[in-house]
Design a protein around this motif. Structure first.
Motif, PDB file in Angstrom:
ATOM      1  N   LEU A  48      45.427  44.957  36.025  1.00 37.55           N
ATOM      2  CA  LEU A  48      44.485  44.327  35.081  1.00 37.55           C
ATOM      3  C   LEU A  48      43.739  43.168  35.737  1.00 37.55           C
ATOM      4  O   LEU A  48      42.571  42.909  35.429  1.00 37.55           O
ATOM      5  CB  LEU A  48      45.221  43.790  33.858  1.00 37.55           C
ATOM      6  CG  LEU A  48      45.506  44.725  32.698  1.00 37.55           C
ATOM      7  CD1 LEU A  48      46.230  43.957  31.578  1.00 37.55           C
ATOM      8  CD2 LEU A  48      44.231  45.343  32.146  1.00 37.55           C
ATOM      9  N   LEU A  49      44.414  42.439  36.611  1.00 42.17           N
ATOM     10  CA  LEU A  49      43.761  41.329  37.310  1.00 42.17           C
ATOM     11  C   LEU A  49      42.695  41.871  38.265  1.00 42.17           C
ATOM     12  O   LEU A  49      41.600  41.301  38.376  1.00 42.17           O
ATOM     13  CB  LEU A  49      44.804  40.503  38.067  1.00 42.17           C
ATOM     14  CG  LEU A  49      44.258  39.317  38.855  1.00 42.17           C
ATOM     15  CD1 LEU A  49      43.562  38.310  37.942  1.00 42.17           C
ATOM     16  CD2 LEU A  49      45.371  38.636  39.647  1.00 42.17           C
ATOM     17  N   ALA A  50      43.012  42.977  38.926  1.00 38.80           N
ATOM     18  CA  ALA A  50      42.015  43.604  39.809  1.00 38.80           C
ATOM     19  C   ALA A  50      40.786  44.028  38.994  1.00 38.80           C
ATOM     20  O   ALA A  50      39.637  43.819  39.424  1.00 38.80           O
ATOM     21  CB  ALA A  50      42.637  44.802  40.525  1.00 38.80           C
ATOM     22  N   ASP A  51      41.017  44.601  37.816  1.00 42.05           N
ATOM     23  CA  ASP A  51      39.893  44.996  36.948  1.00 42.05           C
ATOM     24  C   ASP A  51      39.040  43.777  36.579  1.00 42.05           C
ATOM     25  O   ASP A  51      37.811  43.861  36.519  1.00 42.05           O
ATOM     26  CB  ASP A  51      40.405  45.643  35.653  1.00 42.05           C
ATOM     27  CG  ASP A  51      41.059  46.998  35.896  1.00 42.05           C
ATOM     28  OD1 ASP A  51      40.868  47.564  36.988  1.00 42.05           O
ATOM     29  OD2 ASP A  51      41.764  47.483  34.994  1.00 42.05           O
ATOM     30  N   LEU A  52      39.707  42.674  36.315  1.00 39.69           N
ATOM     31  CA  LEU A  52      38.996  41.451  35.928  1.00 39.69           C
ATOM     32  C   LEU A  52      38.141  40.929  37.095  1.00 39.69           C
ATOM     33  O   LEU A  52      37.003  40.478  36.901  1.00 39.69           O
ATOM     34  CB  LEU A  52      40.038  40.426  35.485  1.00 39.69           C
ATOM     35  CG  LEU A  52      39.593  39.141  34.832  1.00 39.69           C
ATOM     36  CD1 LEU A  52      38.534  39.359  33.774  1.00 39.69           C
ATOM     37  CD2 LEU A  52      40.809  38.442  34.234  1.00 39.69           C
ATOM     38  N   MET A  53      38.664  41.015  38.311  1.00 35.34           N
ATOM     39  CA  MET A  53      37.902  40.575  39.488  1.00 35.34           C
ATOM     40  C   MET A  53      36.659  41.450  39.683  1.00 35.34           C
ATOM     41  O   MET A  53      35.580  40.949  40.008  1.00 35.34           O
ATOM     42  CB  MET A  53      38.778  40.647  40.744  1.00 35.34           C
ATOM     43  CG  MET A  53      39.939  39.683  40.782  1.00 35.34           C
ATOM     44  SD  MET A  53      39.426  37.932  40.867  1.00 35.34           S
ATOM     45  CE  MET A  53      39.535  37.505  39.135  1.00 35.34           C
ATOM     46  N   VAL A  54      36.809  42.753  39.478  1.00 34.94           N
ATOM     47  CA  VAL A  54      35.664  43.658  39.635  1.00 34.94           C
ATOM     48  C   VAL A  54      34.650  43.405  38.515  1.00 34.94           C
ATOM     49  O   VAL A  54      33.433  43.408  38.754  1.00 34.94           O
ATOM     50  CB  VAL A  54      36.132  45.132  39.644  1.00 34.94           C
ATOM     51  CG1 VAL A  54      34.953  46.081  39.567  1.00 34.94           C
ATOM     52  CG2 VAL A  54      36.951  45.400  40.909  1.00 34.94           C
ATOM     53  N   LYS A  55      35.135  43.139  37.324  1.00 27.09           N
ATOM     54  CA  LYS A  55      34.240  42.794  36.213  1.00 27.09           C
ATOM     55  C   LYS A  55      33.431  41.541  36.553  1.00 27.09           C
ATOM     56  O   LYS A  55      32.208  41.493  36.350  1.00 27.09           O
ATOM     57  CB  LYS A  55      35.075  42.565  34.948  1.00 27.09           C
ATOM     58  CG  LYS A  55      34.275  42.221  33.711  1.00 27.09           C
ATOM     59  CD  LYS A  55      35.182  42.048  32.498  1.00 27.09           C
ATOM     60  CE  LYS A  55      34.391  41.585  31.281  1.00 27.09           C
ATOM     61  NZ  LYS A  55      35.256  41.293  30.125  1.00 27.09           N
ATOM     62  N   ASN A  56      34.098  40.515  37.093  1.00 22.88           N
ATOM     63  CA  ASN A  56      33.383  39.288  37.477  1.00 22.88           C
ATOM     64  C   ASN A  56      32.371  39.561  38.590  1.00 22.88           C
ATOM     65  O   ASN A  56      31.263  39.008  38.578  1.00 22.88           O
ATOM     66  CB  ASN A  56      34.378  38.204  37.924  1.00 22.88           C
ATOM     67  CG  ASN A  56      35.108  37.570  36.748  1.00 22.88           C
ATOM     68  OD1 ASN A  56      34.810  37.869  35.597  1.00 22.88           O
ATOM     69  ND2 ASN A  56      36.065  36.712  37.038  1.00 22.88           N
ATOM     70  N   ALA A  57      32.758  40.400  39.556  1.00 25.95           N
ATOM     71  CA  ALA A  57      31.830  40.760  40.643  1.00 25.95           C
ATOM     72  C   ALA A  57      30.592  41.426  40.064  1.00 25.95           C
ATOM     73  O   ALA A  57      29.455  41.075  40.403  1.00 25.95           O
ATOM     74  CB  ALA A  57      32.527  41.692  41.638  1.00 25.95           C
ATOM     75  N   GLU A  58      30.801  42.384  39.153  1.00 25.85           N
ATOM     76  CA  GLU A  58      29.663  43.158  38.648  1.00 25.85           C
ATOM     77  C   GLU A  58      28.776  42.333  37.720  1.00 25.85           C
ATOM     78  O   GLU A  58      27.555  42.486  37.720  1.00 25.85           O
ATOM     79  CB  GLU A  58      30.165  44.454  38.002  1.00 25.85           C
ATOM     80  CG  GLU A  58      30.647  45.376  39.118  1.00 25.85           C
ATOM     81  CD  GLU A  58      31.316  46.667  38.676  1.00 25.85           C
ATOM     82  OE1 GLU A  58      31.495  46.881  37.458  1.00 25.85           O
ATOM     83  OE2 GLU A  58      31.667  47.458  39.576  1.00 25.85           O
ATOM     84  N   ALA A  94      28.212  39.206  38.137  1.00 23.09           N
ATOM     85  CA  ALA A  94      27.404  38.358  39.022  1.00 23.09           C
ATOM     86  C   ALA A  94      26.298  39.174  39.694  1.00 23.09           C
ATOM     87  O   ALA A  94      25.152  38.726  39.802  1.00 23.09           O
ATOM     88  CB  ALA A  94      28.301  37.697  40.070  1.00 23.09           C
ATOM     89  N   ILE A  95      26.643  40.392  40.138  1.00 25.29           N
ATOM     90  CA  ILE A  95      25.649  41.247  40.801  1.00 25.29           C
ATOM     91  C   ILE A  95      24.517  41.590  39.836  1.00 25.29           C
ATOM     92  O   ILE A  95      23.336  41.600  40.211  1.00 25.29           O
ATOM     93  CB  ILE A  95      26.325  42.539  41.335  1.00 25.29           C
ATOM     94  CG1 ILE A  95      27.262  42.196  42.501  1.00 25.29           C
ATOM     95  CG2 ILE A  95      25.286  43.574  41.759  1.00 25.29           C
ATOM     96  CD1 ILE A  95      28.182  43.338  42.918  1.00 25.29           C
TER      97      ILE A  95
END
Lengths: 134, 134
Positions: free
Chosen positions: B117-127, B129-130
């Protein structure tokens, strides 16, 4: 296929737990999201440093670099130290990354921050503890 | 209906962001999980303190108290300071909470730690921002 670079920034710690958290999270992202080339980098006390990892990305086949801090919330590292390493002004979220003789876009994401996914994770941790064998 | 108490422990900070993170996450949990009575408490620099919040829970209609630290990983607060406030030995995760003249079970959950779930949250934050407007 050209991918995006994802630099997962960790705080670093004298204890082993922060490094383990960053490395395992990087592995989780890489596993589920092959569109990202994921590399960890640390602000202090662990290696590779953020600068080491920026150097590694210079030769990778990536079309963009996104920098994602695995920090809970804004603080001095998020607001000042990481932007300085990325060549961004305070508060800046977009710049360029000198790469392989040219330039690619650089994007700086926010820290974890308040998010319903974080609330789900807290409840998951609560329930795991409640349901663990005493 | 008797509910479970959930004490969401924050580190606290001179800046406002940690307090905001803890309070908003507590609100997210309360909204989605009415089976928990959620209250925040801070280790330092913000109020209510963990001790203040433990006192508040003493009179609540709860059948169990679960203490969930909103910290990234293990460290001195997780391993020593919070257990001391809860009357748990180092490494202990189960105890009792003196409550309303009796005792109810107390459970101490782990910090965020490595989790998909933390990995999903990091990817959500990346996307986010992109895809944000430049």
């Amino acid at each position: 296929m050209s991918r995006k670079g994802l630099l997962l920034v960790g705080h670093g710690s004298k204890l082993s737990y922060n490094k383990e958290l960053i490395e395992k999270t990087a592995a989780h992202i890489a596993e589920k999201h092959p569109e990202y080339l994921v590399r960890p980098g640390f602000m202090s006390m662990n290696t590779p440093t953020v600068e080491d990892t920026l150097n590694l990305f210079k030769d990778d086949d990536i079309e963009m670099l996104v920098v994602v801090p695995l920090f809970l919330a804004k603080g001095v590292h998020i607001l000042k130290d990481i932007p300085a390493l990325l060549g961004l002004p305070e508060g800046g979220t977009r710049g360029t990354f000198a790469h392989n003789g040219g330039e690619i876009p650089l994007v700086y994401a926010g820290p974890i921050g308040p998010d319903p996914l974080l609330a789900d994770l807290m409840v998951k941790n609560a329930e795991e503890a409640i349901n663990a064998d005493a």
